[in-house]
Scaffold this motif. Sequence first.
Motif, PDB file in Angstrom:
ATOM      1  N   TYR A   1      -1.297 -11.962  -3.314  1.00  0.00           N
ATOM      2  CA  TYR A   1      -2.375 -12.288  -4.207  1.00  0.00           C
ATOM      3  C   TYR A   1      -3.619 -11.831  -3.372  1.00  0.00           C
ATOM      4  O   TYR A   1      -4.423 -11.266  -3.825  1.00  0.00           O
ATOM      5  N   SER A   2      -3.583 -12.385  -2.246  1.00  0.00           N
ATOM      6  CA  SER A   2      -4.964 -12.523  -1.487  1.00  0.00           C
ATOM      7  C   SER A   2      -5.123 -10.903  -0.945  1.00  0.00           C
ATOM      8  O   SER A   2      -6.199 -10.605  -0.853  1.00  0.00           O
ATOM      9  N   LEU A   3      -4.009 -10.096  -0.553  1.00  0.00           N
ATOM     10  CA  LEU A   3      -4.218  -8.819  -0.153  1.00  0.00           C
ATOM     11  C   LEU A   3      -4.551  -7.742  -1.187  1.00  0.00           C
ATOM     12  O   LEU A   3      -5.003  -6.895  -1.135  1.00  0.00           O
ATOM     13  N   GLY A   4      -3.891  -8.054  -2.559  1.00  0.00           N
ATOM     14  CA  GLY A   4      -4.159  -7.295  -3.667  1.00  0.00           C
ATOM     15  C   GLY A   4      -5.476  -7.407  -4.358  1.00  0.00           C
ATOM     16  O   GLY A   4      -6.211  -6.769  -5.164  1.00  0.00           O
ATOM     17  N   ARG A   5      -6.115  -8.798  -4.380  1.00  0.00           N
ATOM     18  CA  ARG A   5      -7.191  -9.254  -5.218  1.00  0.00           C
ATOM     19  C   ARG A   5      -8.464  -9.693  -4.471  1.00  0.00           C
ATOM     20  O   ARG A   5      -9.402  -9.716  -5.011  1.00  0.00           O
ATOM     21  N   VAL A   6      -8.326  -9.766  -3.218  1.00  0.00           N
ATOM     22  CA  VAL A   6      -9.472 -10.536  -2.315  1.00  0.00           C
ATOM     23  C   VAL A   6      -9.974  -9.369  -1.287  1.00  0.00           C
ATOM     24  O   VAL A   6      -9.041  -8.870  -0.591  1.00  0.00           O
ATOM     25  N   ASP A   7     -11.161  -9.239  -1.482  1.00  0.00           N
ATOM     26  CA  ASP A   7     -11.837  -8.262  -0.336  1.00  0.00           C
ATOM     27  C   ASP A   7     -12.590  -9.368   0.715  1.00  0.00           C
ATOM     28  O   ASP A   7     -13.193 -10.168   0.829  1.00  0.00           O
ATOM     29  N   PHE A   8     -11.835  -9.086   2.082  1.00  0.00           N
ATOM     30  CA  PHE A   8     -12.024  -9.785   3.295  1.00  0.00           C
ATOM     31  C   PHE A   8     -12.038  -8.788   4.367  1.00  0.00           C
ATOM     32  O   PHE A   8     -11.519  -7.801   4.362  1.00  0.00           O
TER      33      PHE A   8
ATOM     34  N   GLY B   1     -10.964  -7.173   7.922  1.00  0.00           N
ATOM     35  CA  GLY B   1      -9.596  -6.954   8.370  1.00  0.00           C
ATOM     36  C   GLY B   1      -8.380  -7.149   7.201  1.00  0.00           C
ATOM     37  O   GLY B   1      -7.352  -7.104   7.587  1.00  0.00           O
ATOM     38  N   LYS B   2      -8.769  -6.860   6.127  1.00  0.00           N
ATOM     39  CA  LYS B   2      -7.637  -6.702   4.888  1.00  0.00           C
ATOM     40  C   LYS B   2      -6.670  -5.572   5.344  1.00  0.00           C
ATOM     41  O   LYS B   2      -5.494  -5.708   5.133  1.00  0.00           O
ATOM     42  N   HIS B   3      -7.209  -4.430   5.577  1.00  0.00           N
ATOM     43  CA  HIS B   3      -6.388  -3.241   5.705  1.00  0.00           C
ATOM     44  C   HIS B   3      -5.572  -3.307   6.922  1.00  0.00           C
ATOM     45  O   HIS B   3      -4.455  -3.079   7.108  1.00  0.00           O
ATOM     46  N   LEU B   4      -6.297  -4.135   7.977  1.00  0.00           N
ATOM     47  CA  LEU B   4      -5.507  -4.350   9.312  1.00  0.00           C
ATOM     48  C   LEU B   4      -4.337  -5.250   8.939  1.00  0.00           C
ATOM     49  O   LEU B   4      -3.046  -5.038   9.376  1.00  0.00           O
TER      50      LEU B   4
END
Length: 323
Positions: free
Chosen positions: A105-112, A114-117
């Motif tokens: 959920y964090s990877l799919g819905r939250v922009d932060f 280093g997300k792609h890393l």
Amino acid sequence: MLPNDMRAVREKMKKTIFGLLFFSLIIGMGFAILYPLIKLAPVVFNNLEDLGNPDVIWVPEQFSTVSFQAAMRLAFGNGMPILQSVGFAAVIAFIQIFVSAIAGYSLGRVDFWGKHLVLFLVILTFVVPPQSLLISQYLSFKHFDMMGIMTAMNGGTIDLLNKPYTLYLIALFGFGVKQSMFVFIFRQFFKGLPKELEEAAYIDGCSFYKTYFRVGLPNAVPAIMTVAILAFVWNYGDTYYTGYFHPDGPYLSLKLATTFAPANVNHILYAIRTWYDVPGATTFAFDAAKQAAAFIYLLPLLMIYFVVQKRIVENFEQSGIVG
């Protein structure tokens, strides 16, 4: 015959030929998958003294359940190993669902930052063979010391190997069986949810976690069921993590591997001859008992499949694995 009629006949012939080829392919694949089970039946239900008889191939001359009786007595006892293995797989599956869902959920819905890393590392963890991480994981649990806290409190590290809770900790830390794949499944599913659902929840005063539990999880039933099935099946049959991190545990996969090891052939044959008065039992009897044990071992998985098989394909399609 008119051109339109000719065209209709050709289309009908194409559909007929395509249907025949399609069903032939399905029947062939189904037979290839079911052939081991079909081959198993005449062995495990055969009289032990008739095993190896060239005249008995598919239909036993005398049906017998001695193979199952021997398998139950040798490996399953009163049935507790099956219950313990099912309970272990269910608990690990629950932990993996809980951890993987909130990570996805964090990877799919939250922009932060280093997300792609982080997503790249999740995929890399799935691609890299687990054997390449074995030494580091083994040493980490052999000398467990999270950020030096254990050394500061006890003056040394803690040995977590061969402890009942070690496998639960591995799943809780996100390194369980195929857990990176589960994170990716949840990420793909949550990424496809409409943003309007979250916006409506935020307008109603929901926090991040409240939105996750009230909006995200209730809509993620297809992904949850998919991960639950995969996690249960893979943990139920796992011999890698259980063999290295808790080899003395009551896991049926390990128990079957040790009970029916090649070194125990003579011991098992002597037990079968003594218990069931089968003086002519040969190595075929050992194979029959081993295959009967494998059949009993598969029963929980077959029961789960027959219960949820109507929704398996639908859940895979909605969970982000395809498309």
